[in-house]
Design a protein around this motif. Structure first.
Motif, short mmCIF file in Angstrom:
data_model
loop_
_atom_site.label_atom_id
_atom_site.label_comp_id
_atom_site.label_asym_id
_atom_site.label_seq_id
_atom_site.Cartn_x
_atom_site.Cartn_y
_atom_site.Cartn_z
N GLY A 1 92.25 27.88 22.31
CA GLY A 1 92.67 28.33 23.64
C GLY A 1 92.22 29.74 23.93
O GLY A 1 91.77 30.04 25.05
N ARG A 2 92.32 30.60 22.95
CA ARG A 2 91.91 31.99 23.13
C ARG A 2 90.41 32.12 23.36
O ARG A 2 89.96 32.93 24.16
CB ARG A 2 92.33 32.81 21.91
CG ARG A 2 92.13 34.31 22.10
CD ARG A 2 92.46 35.10 20.85
NE ARG A 2 91.41 34.91 19.86
CZ ARG A 2 91.58 34.41 18.64
NH1 ARG A 2 92.78 34.06 18.22
NH2 ARG A 2 90.58 34.27 17.81
N THR A 3 89.63 31.30 22.68
CA THR A 3 88.17 31.39 22.80
C THR A 3 87.61 30.52 23.91
O THR A 3 86.41 30.57 24.17
CB THR A 3 87.49 31.00 21.48
OG1 THR A 3 87.85 29.66 21.15
CG2 THR A 3 87.89 31.96 20.35
N GLY A 4 88.46 29.72 24.55
CA GLY A 4 88.00 28.89 25.65
C GLY A 4 87.45 27.53 25.26
O GLY A 4 86.98 26.78 26.11
N ARG A 5 87.52 27.17 23.98
CA ARG A 5 87.06 25.84 23.56
C ARG A 5 87.99 24.75 24.06
O ARG A 5 87.58 23.60 24.21
CB ARG A 5 86.94 25.76 22.05
CG ARG A 5 85.77 26.55 21.51
CD ARG A 5 85.55 26.26 20.04
NE ARG A 5 86.81 26.22 19.32
CZ ARG A 5 87.09 26.94 18.25
NH1 ARG A 5 86.20 27.74 17.75
NH2 ARG A 5 88.26 26.85 17.67
N VAL A 6 89.24 25.09 24.30
CA VAL A 6 90.20 24.17 24.91
C VAL A 6 90.62 24.79 26.23
O VAL A 6 91.02 25.96 26.27
CB VAL A 6 91.44 23.95 24.00
CG1 VAL A 6 92.54 23.24 24.75
CG2 VAL A 6 91.06 23.18 22.76
#
Length: 126
Positions: free
Chosen positions: A92-97
């Motif tokens: 979530g933090r890295t934007g993968r989800v």
């Protein structure tokens, strides 16, 4: 009574992480409406750090409860849900989800893991 407090404490910490994580799905609407959620109050980066710490505390809480024989040994398998939480928080933090679209489903998936992990543990731990 002690086992209820031990398992209840673990569950509360897990629910806290998942509930706050779900606050990311409508962060813009909350900002416009003035809803004071942790992602708005702390900012996304500090909120993710807080959630990692709370998730780690939940895992340690569970390990201590089992090591002090407050909870049965099979409960150790539930510590693997913290790995799912760590993956989800990082993704979530890295934007993968995309937390706005699928974050809530990924957060709730943790609780789907509880029964198979408990059943697996009970099958192998006397």
């Amino acid at each position: 009574m002690g086992e209820h407090l031990a398992l209840g404490g673990f569950m509360i910490l897990c629910f806290f992480v998942n509930t706050v994580l779900c606050d990311f799905k409508d962060i813009e609407r909350d900002r416009l409406e003035g809803v004071p959620t942790l992602p708005l109050l702390l900012g996304p980066v500090r909120t993710f750090h807080l959630l990692h710490v709370v998730s780690l505390v939940a895992g340690v809480w569970l390990l201590l409860a089992v090591s002090f024989q407050i909870l049965p040994l099979w409960c150790l398998m539930l510590v693997f849900t913290r790995l799912h939480a760590a993956w989800l928080l990082r993704a979530g933090r890295t934007g993968r989800v995309d937390l706005a679209r699928t974050g809530e489903a990924w957060a709730d998936f943790e609780f789907v893991l509880w029964l198979p992990l408990a059943a697996l543990a009970l099958a192998f731990i006397p």
